[in-house]
Design a protein around this motif. Structure first.
Motif, PDB file in Angstrom:
ATOM      1  N   ASP A  14       0.660  -1.361  -0.075  1.00 28.94           N
ATOM      2  CA  ASP A  14       0.027   0.179   0.106  1.00 28.94           C
ATOM      3  C   ASP A  14       0.960   1.260   0.031  1.00 28.94           C
ATOM      4  N   ASN A  15       0.627   2.206  -0.839  1.00 30.00           N
ATOM      5  CA  ASN A  15       1.250   3.521  -0.967  1.00 30.00           C
ATOM      6  C   ASN A  15       0.473   4.503  -0.758  1.00 30.00           C
ATOM      7  N   LEU A  16       0.561   5.071   0.575  1.00 30.15           N
ATOM      8  CA  LEU A  16      -0.304   6.120   1.295  1.00 30.15           C
ATOM      9  C   LEU A  16       0.072   7.549   1.363  1.00 30.15           C
ATOM     10  N   ARG A  17       1.446   7.490   1.040  1.00 29.39           N
ATOM     11  CA  ARG A  17       1.899   8.810   1.604  1.00 29.39           C
ATOM     12  C   ARG A  17       1.942   9.794   0.132  1.00 29.39           C
TER      13      ARG A  17
ATOM     14  N   LYS B 268       5.440  -1.587   6.016  1.00 30.75           N
ATOM     15  CA  LYS B 268       5.617  -2.936   5.590  1.00 30.75           C
ATOM     16  C   LYS B 268       5.104  -3.898   6.773  1.00 30.75           C
ATOM     17  N   ALA B 269       5.509  -3.505   7.992  1.00 26.23           N
ATOM     18  CA  ALA B 269       4.984  -4.310   9.130  1.00 26.23           C
ATOM     19  C   ALA B 269       3.545  -4.116   9.291  1.00 26.23           C
ATOM     20  N   MET B 270       3.054  -3.061   9.075  1.00 25.76           N
ATOM     21  CA  MET B 270       1.580  -3.130   9.269  1.00 25.76           C
ATOM     22  C   MET B 270       0.643  -3.458   8.224  1.00 25.76           C
ATOM     23  N   TYR B 271       1.266  -4.052   7.146  1.00 20.61           N
ATOM     24  CA  TYR B 271       0.629  -4.289   5.904  1.00 20.61           C
ATOM     25  C   TYR B 271       0.134  -5.920   6.268  1.00 20.61           C
ATOM     26  N   ALA B 272       0.654  -6.421   7.291  1.00 14.45           N
ATOM     27  CA  ALA B 272       0.012  -7.649   7.637  1.00 14.45           C
ATOM     28  C   ALA B 272      -1.217  -7.817   8.405  1.00 14.45           C
ATOM     29  N   TYR B 273      -1.474  -6.547   8.754  1.00 14.56           N
ATOM     30  CA  TYR B 273      -2.638  -6.412   9.434  1.00 14.56           C
ATOM     31  C   TYR B 273      -3.812  -5.906   8.773  1.00 14.56           C
ATOM     32  N   VAL B 274      -3.715  -5.514   7.624  1.00 11.20           N
ATOM     33  CA  VAL B 274      -4.808  -4.701   6.746  1.00 11.20           C
ATOM     34  C   VAL B 274      -6.266  -5.865   6.705  1.00 11.20           C
TER      35      VAL B 274
ATOM     36  N   ASN C  23      -4.001 -10.233   0.830  1.00 13.33           N
ATOM     37  CA  ASN C  23      -2.578 -10.274   0.967  1.00 13.33           C
ATOM     38  C   ASN C  23      -1.712 -11.200   0.436  1.00 13.33           C
ATOM     39  N   VAL C  24      -0.353 -10.811   0.484  1.00 10.24           N
ATOM     40  CA  VAL C  24       0.597 -11.946   0.168  1.00 10.24           C
ATOM     41  C   VAL C  24       1.061 -12.491   1.667  1.00 10.24           C
ATOM     42  N   THR C  25       1.058 -13.822   2.145  1.00  9.54           N
ATOM     43  CA  THR C  25       1.425 -14.246   3.472  1.00  9.54           C
ATOM     44  C   THR C  25       3.011 -13.338   3.741  1.00  9.54           C
ATOM     45  N   THR C  26       2.670 -12.904   5.065  1.00  9.08           N
ATOM     46  CA  THR C  26       3.890 -11.969   5.349  1.00  9.08           C
ATOM     47  C   THR C  26       4.160 -12.641   6.873  1.00  9.08           C
ATOM     48  N   TYR C  27       5.599 -12.701   7.164  1.00  4.60           N
ATOM     49  CA  TYR C  27       6.061 -13.027   8.352  1.00  4.60           C
ATOM     50  C   TYR C  27       6.590 -11.869   9.097  1.00  4.60           C
ATOM     51  N   ARG C  28       6.011 -11.770  10.461  1.00  2.84           N
ATOM     52  CA  ARG C  28       6.904 -10.556  11.084  1.00  2.84           C
ATOM     53  C   ARG C  28       7.847 -11.136  12.095  1.00  2.84           C
ATOM     54  N   LEU C  29       9.071 -10.563  11.869  1.00  2.00           N
ATOM     55  CA  LEU C  29      10.242 -11.249  12.313  1.00  2.00           C
ATOM     56  C   LEU C  29      10.618 -10.785  13.803  1.00  2.00           C
ATOM     57  N   GLN C  30       9.728  -9.905  14.397  1.00  2.00           N
ATOM     58  CA  GLN C  30       9.856  -9.558  15.862  1.00  2.00           C
ATOM     59  C   GLN C  30       9.430 -10.873  16.639  1.00  2.00           C
TER      60      GLN C  30
ATOM     61  N   ASP D 177      16.969 -18.838   2.021  1.00  2.00           N
ATOM     62  CA  ASP D 177      17.178 -19.147   0.638  1.00  2.00           C
ATOM     63  C   ASP D 177      16.064 -19.257  -0.209  1.00  2.00           C
ATOM     64  N   GLN D 178      14.725 -19.325   0.381  1.00  4.49           N
ATOM     65  CA  GLN D 178      13.533 -19.539  -0.181  1.00  4.49           C
ATOM     66  C   GLN D 178      12.562 -18.233  -0.078  1.00  4.49           C
ATOM     67  N   LEU D 179      13.015 -17.344   0.421  1.00  7.97           N
ATOM     68  CA  LEU D 179      11.925 -16.210   0.836  1.00  7.97           C
ATOM     69  C   LEU D 179      12.454 -14.964   0.286  1.00  7.97           C
ATOM     70  N   VAL D 180      11.468 -13.856   0.367  1.00  8.91           N
ATOM     71  CA  VAL D 180      11.808 -12.527  -0.043  1.00  8.91           C
ATOM     72  C   VAL D 180      11.835 -11.896   1.517  1.00  8.91           C
ATOM     73  N   VAL D 181      12.978 -10.917   1.683  1.00  6.80           N
ATOM     74  CA  VAL D 181      13.063 -10.316   2.937  1.00  6.80           C
ATOM     75  C   VAL D 181      13.060  -8.969   2.508  1.00  6.80           C
ATOM     76  N   LYS D 182      12.363  -8.067   3.216  1.00  5.77           N
ATOM     77  CA  LYS D 182      12.266  -6.445   2.941  1.00  5.77           C
ATOM     78  C   LYS D 182      12.245  -5.785   4.130  1.00  5.77           C
ATOM     79  N   ASN D 183      12.953  -4.628   4.028  1.00  4.28           N
ATOM     80  CA  ASN D 183      13.362  -3.515   5.161  1.00  4.28           C
ATOM     81  C   ASN D 183      12.052  -2.843   5.191  1.00  4.28           C
ATOM     82  N   VAL D 184      11.217  -2.686   6.469  1.00  2.55           N
ATOM     83  CA  VAL D 184      10.083  -1.947   6.559  1.00  2.55           C
ATOM     84  C   VAL D 184      10.152  -0.694   6.281  1.00  2.55           C
ATOM     85  N   GLY D 185      11.155  -0.015   6.196  1.00  5.41           N
ATOM     86  CA  GLY D 185      11.439   1.380   6.174  1.00  5.41           C
ATOM     87  C   GLY D 185      11.962   1.771   4.742  1.00  5.41           C
ATOM     88  N   ALA D 186      12.188   0.830   3.821  1.00  7.29           N
ATOM     89  CA  ALA D 186      12.859   0.953   2.540  1.00  7.29           C
ATOM     90  C   ALA D 186      11.865   1.005   1.619  1.00  7.29           C
ATOM     91  N   SER D 187      11.931   1.603   0.246  1.00 10.85           N
ATOM     92  CA  SER D 187      11.147   1.302  -0.794  1.00 10.85           C
ATOM     93  C   SER D 187      11.824   1.422  -2.215  1.00 10.85           C
TER      94      SER D 187
END
Length: 485
Positions: free
Chosen positions: A165-168, A327-333, A349-356, A369-379
């Protein structure tokens, strides 16, 4: 022309698993077969030259140096049939309504946090986007999201999922219109014969949405004055700013063109000061007001936040929206949709794992080696790991990052993104695509028919961002009846 072209194991937008065109592509596919190699090459060159002549560019920043480039463009459109589009449209209206209610709630009574639907720390301890400074503000229409850009992908079965989601400050809407302009030059014969949703009146809807946010403090019967606030010509999306300001007949201004007096915003003109009622800003929150946010900002307007708090000016999109598209909030939409609207999500949504979460983190670290990892503050495709395409060294770097700052990352399965044919280097080959859908919200909600199809033009690449070598395609939504407007 498609003989060496393979669709499996991906969902292909144009061709089915037997290499035959899907029903809604048949007319276009038939027309394509009639062109010679020379004509195809000519159409490709016509498209690229059109972008060059119009100065349609974006800026890539590397090693602190900005390089201006024309947007890579592919002249094979993504075509969406009416039934499919209807589902997308309903899904986008549903999602943005729930996200807006979430923003109104967390900057108000915070019911969703009190009921434990969303962890409180995810909002109030968000170091990037939750702004206590705007808590409790009564904004026009109670609408925080004037323009949303929702990124969709399709999996190997052809099902749509929301990726982001891009809301800014969602960018790229100008390219939707320029893509269509170029395609009308490339395929005049097709537009004359087929029923494709027009983009002709869409900017009028956007303009109406801007003006509908007139502040509550305005005198009734007076016309609001709206401006588009840009960081300036060195911003990577400056073309977008210029195009939208021109098309909506808004004054394009920089921070130095505005000033605040007695909590009212004014624009400096050769005739003196003119009051400003609505600011469509393309500047990030942190730089809007040096008195309220970053003191070193030279892009913003001192005192702007106080004018906003007092209801003397509307700012679009709302300040603090980033907490909802994090990106962390995305999992709760999906939970927001159920909570506020009492409905099931139309597009998942796409299935999302919260690493906290220790258990999820352990599971992910064993499968990097099987997953995509994203920084929640990057774009823009930065600070991202695509596990199946990464080296052992890259995987280890991300393992250390996750262990060191688990709150900073999320993980998702590697989806087999749908593909579509692209014509580059005098040949057709399949490229991964996604779709950014634009939702315009004022007194009414309107979804731009189609949107920006982004394509990973590097052979085999999964990254569609223009800053990482991606390009654009026109998106055609077929009308259910009638003729092309």
């Amino acid at each position: 022309m498609f003989k060496p072209y393979k669709t499996e194991p991906f969902f292909d937008e144009m061709l089915d698993s037997n290499g035959l065109p899907r029903e809604h592509y048949e007319a276009f596919h038939q027309m394509l077969q009639q062109f010679s190699d020379e004509e195809l090459k000519e159409k490709h060159e016509t498209a690229q030259l059109s972008f060059l002549r119009q100065g349609i560019t974006f800026t890539v920043y590397s090693d602190n140096v900005g390089i201006e480039r024309t947007m890579p463009f592919d002249f094979i459109p993504v075509i969406i049939p009416p039934k499919e589009w209807s589902k997308i449209e309903q899904g986008m209206i549903q999602r943005t309504e729930a996200l807006n209610q979430f923003l109104e709630d967390i900057y108000g009574d915070q019911q969703i946090l009190q009921e434990g639907i969303i962890p409180r720390e995810l909002v109030e301890q968000n170091p990037y986007y939750y702004h206590h400074q705007v808590k409790g503000i009564d904004i026009p229409l109670k609408n925080h999201i004037f323009l949303a850009g929702i990124d969709l992908i399709r999996d190997e079965s052809g099902e749509y999922h929301v990726l982001e989601d891009n809301l800014r400050n969602p960018s790229g809407i100008s390219y939707v219109f320029q893509n269509r302009y170029v395609m009308r030059q490339v395929y005049p014969e097709f537009f004359n014969k087929h029923s494709i949703h027009s983009l002709e009146h869409q900017l009028s809807y956007l303009h109406e949405a801007v003006l509908s946010h007139a502040p509550n403090t305005m005198k009734k019967g007076t016309e609001p004055t709206a401006v588009l606030l840009t960081p300036g010509m060195f911003n990577s999306a400056y073309y977008d700013h210029v195009f939208l300001a021109q098309q909506m007949n808004l004054q394009l201004v920089e921070g130095r063109d505005l000033e605040v007096r007695d909590h009212v915003v004014y624009m400096k003109t050769i005739k003196g000061l003119t009051r400003v009622d609505i600011i469509y800003r393309r500047i990030d929150d942190d730089f809007l007001d040096p008195k309220a946010f970053r003191e070193d900002s030279t892009l913003g307007v001192p005192g702007l936040l106080q004018a906003y708090r007092r209801g003397n000016v509307a700012i679009l999109n709302g300040i603090g929206n980033g907490v909802a598209d994090d990106k962390a909030m995305y999992a709760y939409v999906p939970d927001m949709i159920r909570y506020y609207l009492k409905e099931e999500p139309i597009i998942p949504n796409v299935t999302t794992y919260r690493l906290q979460d220790p258990e999820q983190r352990k599971w992910v670290l064993e499968r990097l080696d099987q997953l995509v990892v994203k920084n929640v503050g990057a774009s823009g495709g930065y600070d991202m790991l695509i596990g199946p395409h990464a080296s052992a060294e890259e995987i280890e770097i991300f393992r250390k990052k996750i262990i060191s700052e688990p709150h900073q990352y999320i993980a998702q399965p590697t989806i087999k993104l749908s593909r579509a044919p692209a014509f580059q280097d005098n040949r057709f080959y399949p490229c991964h695509v996604d779709l950014r859908v634009y939702v315009m919200r004022g007194k009414e909600t309107h979804v731009l028919p189609g949107g920006l199809s982004r394509v990973a033009l590097k052979d085999g690449s999964l990254v569609v961002n223009s800053s990482q070598g991606g390009g654009g395609k026109d998106t055609w939504v077929i009308r259910s009846g009638g003729s092309d407007a």
